[in-house]
Design a protein around this motif. Structure first.
Motif, short mmCIF file in Angstrom:
data_model
loop_
_atom_site.label_atom_id
_atom_site.label_comp_id
_atom_site.label_asym_id
_atom_site.label_seq_id
_atom_site.Cartn_x
_atom_site.Cartn_y
_atom_site.Cartn_z
N ASN A 197 10.14 -0.46 6.76
CA ASN A 197 10.73 0.88 6.79
C ASN A 197 12.24 0.78 6.92
OD1 ASN A 197 8.23 2.64 7.03
ND2 ASN A 197 7.94 1.30 8.80
N TYR A 225 8.42 7.55 0.51
CA TYR A 225 7.79 6.25 0.23
C TYR A 225 8.35 5.72 -1.09
CZ TYR A 225 4.46 7.46 3.91
OH TYR A 225 3.90 7.81 5.10
N GLU A 250 0.81 -1.21 0.00
CA GLU A 250 0.00 0.00 0.00
C GLU A 250 0.85 1.27 0.00
OE1 GLU A 250 -2.53 -0.37 3.38
OE2 GLU A 250 -3.70 -2.02 2.53
N ASN A 251 2.14 1.13 -0.28
CA ASN A 251 3.05 2.29 -0.32
C ASN A 251 3.07 3.03 1.02
OD1 ASN A 251 4.96 3.93 -1.60
ND2 ASN A 251 3.42 5.42 -2.25
N LYS A 252 3.24 2.26 2.09
CA LYS A 252 3.26 2.85 3.43
C LYS A 252 4.61 2.68 4.13
CE LYS A 252 -1.70 2.43 4.39
NZ LYS A 252 -2.74 1.85 5.29
N THR A 253 5.62 2.22 3.38
CA THR A 253 6.94 2.05 3.99
C THR A 253 7.89 3.14 3.50
OG1 THR A 253 7.39 0.40 2.26
CG2 THR A 253 6.79 -0.41 4.43
#
Length: 338
Positions: free
Chosen positions: A295, A237, A195-198
């Motif tokens: 991350n 991101y 979900e492109n959250k890192t």
């Protein structure tokens, strides 16, 4: 003006070329620079040599004050080549430097020496090296870094340091930057894993080079024998990084198809199984899925305090200059389809 003789091992590579350019453009010191690599470059005097040949190294380092060691095979190769170059080659560099009286050894390590798939947010240099690494590249970089730092000996006048850049990119980068170009060219730009959250620390190669030049000037008995994180200090991101280039290359409809990690990991495992079985290169790997799902953000306050480092190129400047290079590649690429 002070004159200093410098040998850049790996001077024909991406980081090496940027280091040489900055050394030669420095107006405060007269750097006499030699590149030592398997191939010559047009930037400075070049010595063709192999890091695994200690006799060639020793000869190249005679009467040299500073050695910058940034040679390393690209990622994605076999374990044997990494141990040969990163470990045995680095051991040769240390031994050659000590035998001829080099004063400073500056080693290009990797921020990934502390990464084994865990989330890293503002990770500093106190984090220990991994006991088990995710791949041979990071494992051998870790061993090499330890070899360099353990050789530090201020009492004898031999100072060593390791710089850990994270996510190097820039014009001429045939890994992170070019991988996005290939995806844009081959129609893979529509896919996004997760979900492109890192968040990732990406570091413009000009800043990586700047950190090395600072070490040429500022390395001393007090700050030697240690590793320092080097980043742009502007986490991004991953798919925002990729989308900047996709959009700039004309792929406006990018990242429309999302693949959840719950599906991506099994797909990668299956790809690796058949790749191993039928002996073909696998690009969709569990390592890459792990990389994309965690991350990787690093604290650079130590480098700021003890080396005087701060990024001299913003992330935006780095992205823009890299896009210019990728656009030039696209315009010359007869296989690029609009």
């Amino acid at each position: 003006m002070e004159t200093k003789k410098v040998v850049v091992i790996g001077g024909s590579g991406l980081v090496g070329q940027y280091i040489i350019k900055q050394l030669l453009n420095d107006k405060s010191v007269n750097y006499q620079v030699t590149s030592f690599d398997l191939t010559a470059n047009s930037l400075s005097h070049s010595v063709i040599g192999d890091i695994t040949n200690i006799a060639q190294l020793t000869e190249a380092l005679e009467n040299v004050e500073i050695c910058i060691h940034c040679a390393s095979p690209r990622t994605g190769l076999g374990k044997e080549i990494y141990f040969k170059v990163n470990v045995e080659g680095t051991r040769n560099v240390v031994d050659a430097c000590k035998s001829v009286g080099v004063k400073k050894l500056i080693f290009t390590s990797s921020a990934s020496v502390v990464y084994n798939g865990q989330h890293l947010l503002n990770a500093n240099e106190d984090l220990p090296h991994c006991d088990i690494h995710l791949d041979a590249y990071n494992e051998t970089k870790s061993i090499a870094e330890k070899l360099v730092l353990e050789a530090n000996d201020p009492a004898s006048g031999f100072l060593t340091i390791a710089l850990r850049p994270a996510g190097i990119f820039g014009p001429g980068d045939l890994q992170a930057s070019y991988s996005v170009y290939k995806a844009a060219k081959e129609g893979k730009y529509k896919y996004m894993v997760g979900e492109n959250k890192t968040l990732f620390d990406m570091t413009f190669v000009g800043n990586v080079a700047h950190a090395h030049v600072l070490c040429c000037k500022n390395l001393n008995a007090e700050n030697s024998g240690q590793a320092y994180n080097i980043t742009n200090d502007e986490p991004i991101y991953w798919f925002d990084f990729a989308k900047f280039f996709y959009d700039g290359l004309g792929r406006k409809d990018s990242l429309k198809i999302q693949i959840p990690f719950t599906i991506a990991f099994p797909m990668a495992a299956i790809s690796e199984f058949f790749g191993h079985l039928f002996k073909f290169e696998v690009l969709f790997t569990t390592f890459r899925m792990t990389f994309l799902s965690t991350n990787r953000v690093y604290d650079i306050s130590k480098a700021r305090k003890y080396l005087g480092y701060k990024p001299v190129y913003s992330l935006e400047e780095g992205l823009e200059s890299t896009l210019v290079w990728l656009t030039e590649l696209r315009d010359k690429d007869t296989e690029w389809k609009v």
